[in-house]
Design a protein around this motif. Structure first.
Motif, PDB file in Angstrom:
ATOM      1  N   HIS A  25       0.892  -1.039   0.067  1.00 12.48           N
ATOM      2  CA  HIS A  25       0.057  -0.057  -0.088  1.00 12.48           C
ATOM      3  C   HIS A  25       0.948   1.305   0.125  1.00 12.48           C
ATOM      4  N   ALA A  26       1.961   1.271   0.692  1.00 14.57           N
ATOM      5  CA  ALA A  26       2.997   2.435   0.871  1.00 14.57           C
ATOM      6  C   ALA A  26       3.525   2.614  -0.439  1.00 14.57           C
ATOM      7  N   ASP A  27       3.747   1.645  -1.378  1.00 13.71           N
ATOM      8  CA  ASP A  27       4.551   1.605  -2.564  1.00 13.71           C
ATOM      9  C   ASP A  27       3.596   2.425  -3.509  1.00 13.71           C
ATOM     10  N   ILE A  28       2.320   1.745  -3.309  1.00 17.92           N
ATOM     11  CA  ILE A  28       1.214   2.200  -4.477  1.00 17.92           C
ATOM     12  C   ILE A  28       0.927   3.704  -4.139  1.00 17.92           C
ATOM     13  N   MET A  29       0.824   4.294  -2.928  1.00 18.52           N
ATOM     14  CA  MET A  29       0.789   5.453  -2.680  1.00 18.52           C
ATOM     15  C   MET A  29       1.809   6.225  -2.963  1.00 18.52           C
ATOM     16  N   LYS A  30       3.152   5.691  -3.053  1.00 16.50           N
ATOM     17  CA  LYS A  30       4.073   6.765  -3.351  1.00 16.50           C
ATOM     18  C   LYS A  30       4.186   6.981  -4.776  1.00 16.50           C
ATOM     19  N   THR A  31       3.927   5.901  -5.699  1.00 12.34           N
ATOM     20  CA  THR A  31       3.916   6.106  -7.067  1.00 12.34           C
ATOM     21  C   THR A  31       2.813   6.754  -7.478  1.00 12.34           C
ATOM     22  N   GLU A  32       1.449   6.734  -6.937  1.00  9.68           N
ATOM     23  CA  GLU A  32       0.473   7.757  -7.346  1.00  9.68           C
ATOM     24  C   GLU A  32       0.816   9.095  -6.967  1.00  9.68           C
ATOM     25  N   ILE A  34       3.815  10.436  -6.983  1.00  8.52           N
ATOM     26  CA  ILE A  34       4.734  10.905  -8.029  1.00  8.52           C
ATOM     27  C   ILE A  34       3.938  11.265  -9.267  1.00  8.52           C
ATOM     28  N   ALA A  35       3.084  10.104  -9.489  1.00  2.49           N
ATOM     29  CA  ALA A  35       2.348  10.644 -10.848  1.00  2.49           C
ATOM     30  C   ALA A  35       1.434  11.819 -10.792  1.00  2.49           C
ATOM     31  N   HIS A  36       0.599  11.900  -9.576  1.00  3.55           N
ATOM     32  CA  HIS A  36      -0.163  12.997  -9.397  1.00  3.55           C
ATOM     33  C   HIS A  36       0.728  14.369  -9.367  1.00  3.55           C
ATOM     34  N   HIS A  37       1.946  14.562  -9.021  1.00  2.86           N
ATOM     35  CA  HIS A  37       2.668  15.577  -8.820  1.00  2.86           C
ATOM     36  C   HIS A  37       2.990  15.859 -10.296  1.00  2.86           C
ATOM     37  N   GLU A  38       3.553  15.121 -10.999  1.00  2.14           N
ATOM     38  CA  GLU A  38       3.977  15.034 -12.392  1.00  2.14           C
ATOM     39  C   GLU A  38       2.588  15.802 -13.365  1.00  2.14           C
ATOM     40  N   ARG A  39       1.589  15.106 -13.186  1.00  5.28           N
ATOM     41  CA  ARG A  39       0.369  15.478 -13.833  1.00  5.28           C
ATOM     42  C   ARG A  39       0.089  17.094 -13.536  1.00  5.28           C
ATOM     43  N   SER A  40       0.078  17.415 -12.171  1.00  7.38           N
ATOM     44  CA  SER A  40       0.088  18.444 -11.731  1.00  7.38           C
ATOM     45  C   SER A  40       0.860  19.753 -12.359  1.00  7.38           C
ATOM     46  N   ARG A  41       2.335  19.275 -12.428  1.00  3.42           N
ATOM     47  CA  ARG A  41       3.491  20.046 -13.145  1.00  3.42           C
ATOM     48  C   ARG A  41       2.986  20.464 -14.476  1.00  3.42           C
ATOM     49  N   ILE A  42       2.658  19.294 -15.208  1.00  3.63           N
ATOM     50  CA  ILE A  42       1.993  19.557 -16.688  1.00  3.63           C
ATOM     51  C   ILE A  42       1.009  20.365 -16.805  1.00  3.63           C
ATOM     52  N   GLN A  43       0.126  20.203 -15.848  1.00  4.41           N
ATOM     53  CA  GLN A  43      -1.118  21.068 -16.019  1.00  4.41           C
ATOM     54  C   GLN A  43      -0.873  22.577 -15.620  1.00  4.41           C
ATOM     55  N   ILE A  44      -0.162  22.936 -14.951  1.00  3.36           N
ATOM     56  CA  ILE A  44       0.210  24.105 -14.559  1.00  3.36           C
ATOM     57  C   ILE A  44       1.003  24.645 -15.800  1.00  3.36           C
ATOM     58  N   MET A  45       2.260  24.286 -16.181  1.00  6.12           N
ATOM     59  CA  MET A  45       2.639  24.636 -17.314  1.00  6.12           C
ATOM     60  C   MET A  45       1.906  24.857 -18.567  1.00  6.12           C
ATOM     61  N   SER A  46       0.834  23.879 -18.903  1.00  7.63           N
ATOM     62  CA  SER A  46       0.052  24.332 -19.908  1.00  7.63           C
ATOM     63  C   SER A  46      -0.926  25.086 -19.887  1.00  7.63           C
ATOM     64  N   GLU A  47      -1.180  25.632 -18.472  1.00 11.44           N
ATOM     65  CA  GLU A  47      -2.207  26.756 -18.114  1.00 11.44           C
ATOM     66  C   GLU A  47      -1.357  27.967 -18.253  1.00 11.44           C
TER      67      GLU A  47
END
Length: 66
Positions: A25-32, A34-47
């Protein structure tokens, strides 16, 4: 004595299984995360790039390099 040993073995087995589940569960939360952070960064840049109302390019140096 034999009954106490079987209880102890069962208890240890359950603890080991719970530890494995918690680790997964901890591994899943960590990968999620990281993925959420990356999507957030991409969204901010595109905006920032697509925003026509505010000219961010004059204020942000790295945005001119894109």
């Amino acid at each position: 004595m034999d009954e106490a040993e079987t209880k102890l073995r069962k208890r240890r087995r359950h603890i080991k299984q719970e530890t494995d589940v918690n680790r997964k569960h901890a591994d899943i939360m960590k990968t999620e995360s990281i993925a959420h952070h990356e999507r957030s960064r991409i969204q901010i840049m595109s905006e920032m790039i697509d925003n026509r109302q505010i000219d961010y390019k004059s204020n942000i140096k790295w945005l001119n390099k894109l």
